[in-house]
Design a protein around this motif. Structure first.
Motif, PDB file in Angstrom:
ATOM      1  N   GLN A   1       1.868  -8.664   2.735  1.00 49.21           N
ATOM      2  CA  GLN A   1       0.316  -9.173   2.282  1.00 49.21           C
ATOM      3  C   GLN A   1      -0.238  -8.348   1.389  1.00 49.21           C
ATOM      4  OE1 GLN A   1      -2.648  -9.184   4.087  1.00 49.21           O
ATOM      5  NE2 GLN A   1      -0.655 -10.368   5.401  1.00 49.21           N
TER       6      GLN A   1
ATOM      7  N   ASN B   1      -2.564  -5.871   0.462  1.00 53.76           N
ATOM      8  CA  ASN B   1      -2.866  -5.360   1.738  1.00 53.76           C
ATOM      9  C   ASN B   1      -3.841  -6.581   1.587  1.00 53.76           C
ATOM     10  OD1 ASN B   1      -0.807  -4.238   2.695  1.00 53.76           O
ATOM     11  ND2 ASN B   1      -2.607  -2.630   3.421  1.00 53.76           N
ATOM     12  N   TRP B   2      -4.377  -7.823   1.358  1.00 47.82           N
ATOM     13  CA  TRP B   2      -4.891  -8.910   0.622  1.00 47.82           C
ATOM     14  C   TRP B   2      -5.685  -9.433   2.487  1.00 47.82           C
ATOM     15  CZ3 TRP B   2      -0.307 -10.604  -1.464  1.00 47.82           C
ATOM     16  CH2 TRP B   2       0.275 -11.828  -0.149  1.00 47.82           C
ATOM     17  N   SER B   3      -4.812  -8.610   3.829  1.00 42.09           N
ATOM     18  CA  SER B   3      -5.775  -9.166   5.263  1.00 42.09           C
ATOM     19  C   SER B   3      -7.033  -8.334   5.169  1.00 42.09           C
ATOM     20  CB  SER B   3      -4.892  -9.324   6.358  1.00 42.09           C
ATOM     21  OG  SER B   3      -4.561  -8.061   6.694  1.00 42.09           O
ATOM     22  N   THR B   4      -6.806  -6.914   4.810  1.00 44.57           N
ATOM     23  CA  THR B   4      -7.908  -5.863   5.364  1.00 44.57           C
ATOM     24  C   THR B   4      -8.197  -5.779   4.201  1.00 44.57           C
ATOM     25  OG1 THR B   4      -6.326  -4.238   4.281  1.00 44.57           O
ATOM     26  CG2 THR B   4      -6.301  -5.239   6.654  1.00 44.57           C
TER      27      THR B   4
ATOM     28  N   PRO C   1     -10.052  -7.782   1.314  1.00 45.99           N
ATOM     29  CA  PRO C   1     -10.140  -9.176   0.345  1.00 45.99           C
ATOM     30  C   PRO C   1     -11.501  -9.805  -0.690  1.00 45.99           C
ATOM     31  CG  PRO C   1     -12.069  -8.852   2.749  1.00 45.99           C
ATOM     32  CD  PRO C   1     -10.728  -7.961   2.372  1.00 45.99           C
TER      33      PRO C   1
END
Length: 173
Positions: A57, A84-87, A89
């Protein structure tokens, strides 16, 4: 401070090369060698303070332009990391799980946070804004402060003449 890309070389061909940094939890990012120790220290400090950088991530170097433009991204110089690109954005409104101390930590050491962009918010994104010399200064400052582990370097007090220092007779230097 605007990024002085001239000191970093041509996009996708970084002066000083690239280094893959492995954080204390095993997560890896590839960045410009001149900022590798600084990134390692900030990443390890981030983890030590309780924000987990998730493997798969996070990323750094990527030879590409800024999405939707013909301008080169700081990723093309290895000067940016996405965390942490999923949390965290790339969107409006700002959406992030990063604590404010984390933003302050990274910006105190020469990075700009994408969460402050005026258009689309890029909350995963931190980009180093200085020169290669600035990178050395920020790295030394982080090291002296104990950022990323270890004990902060303590200033040495000069010994008074004729007073033993407990260091083999050497005075402070």
């Amino acid at each position: 401070m605007p990024t002085s890309r001239a000191t970093w070389g041509r996009h996708c061909s970084v002066n000083g090369g690239l280094t893959t940094v492995t954080f204390s939890n095993g997560t890896k990012v590839t960045v410009a060698t001149a900022i590798a120790e600084l990134i390692k220290r900030l990443g390890d400090e981030t983890i030590a303070r309780g924000y987990d950088l998730k493997s798969g991530q996070c990323g750094g170097y990527n030879c590409r332009s800024i999405g939707g433009t013909s301008s080169w991204s700081n990723h093309a110089w290895g000067l940016a990391v996405d965390l942490n690109w999923s949390t965290n954005p790339f969107k409006n409104p700002l959406t992030t799980d990063m604590p404010s101390w984390m933003v302050n930590l990274w910006t105190d050491y020469g990075f700009r946070w994408g969460g402050t962009y005026t258009r689309l918010k890029d909350s995963m994104h931190y980009e180093f804004m200085g020169t290669m010399n600035d990178a050395a200064v920020f790295t030394a400052r982080a090291k002296a402060a104990g950022i990323g582990g270890g004990t902060p370097v303590q200033p040495v007090q000069p010994a008074l003449p004729g007073v033993a220092t407990g260091e083999g007779g050497r005075g402070g230097v």
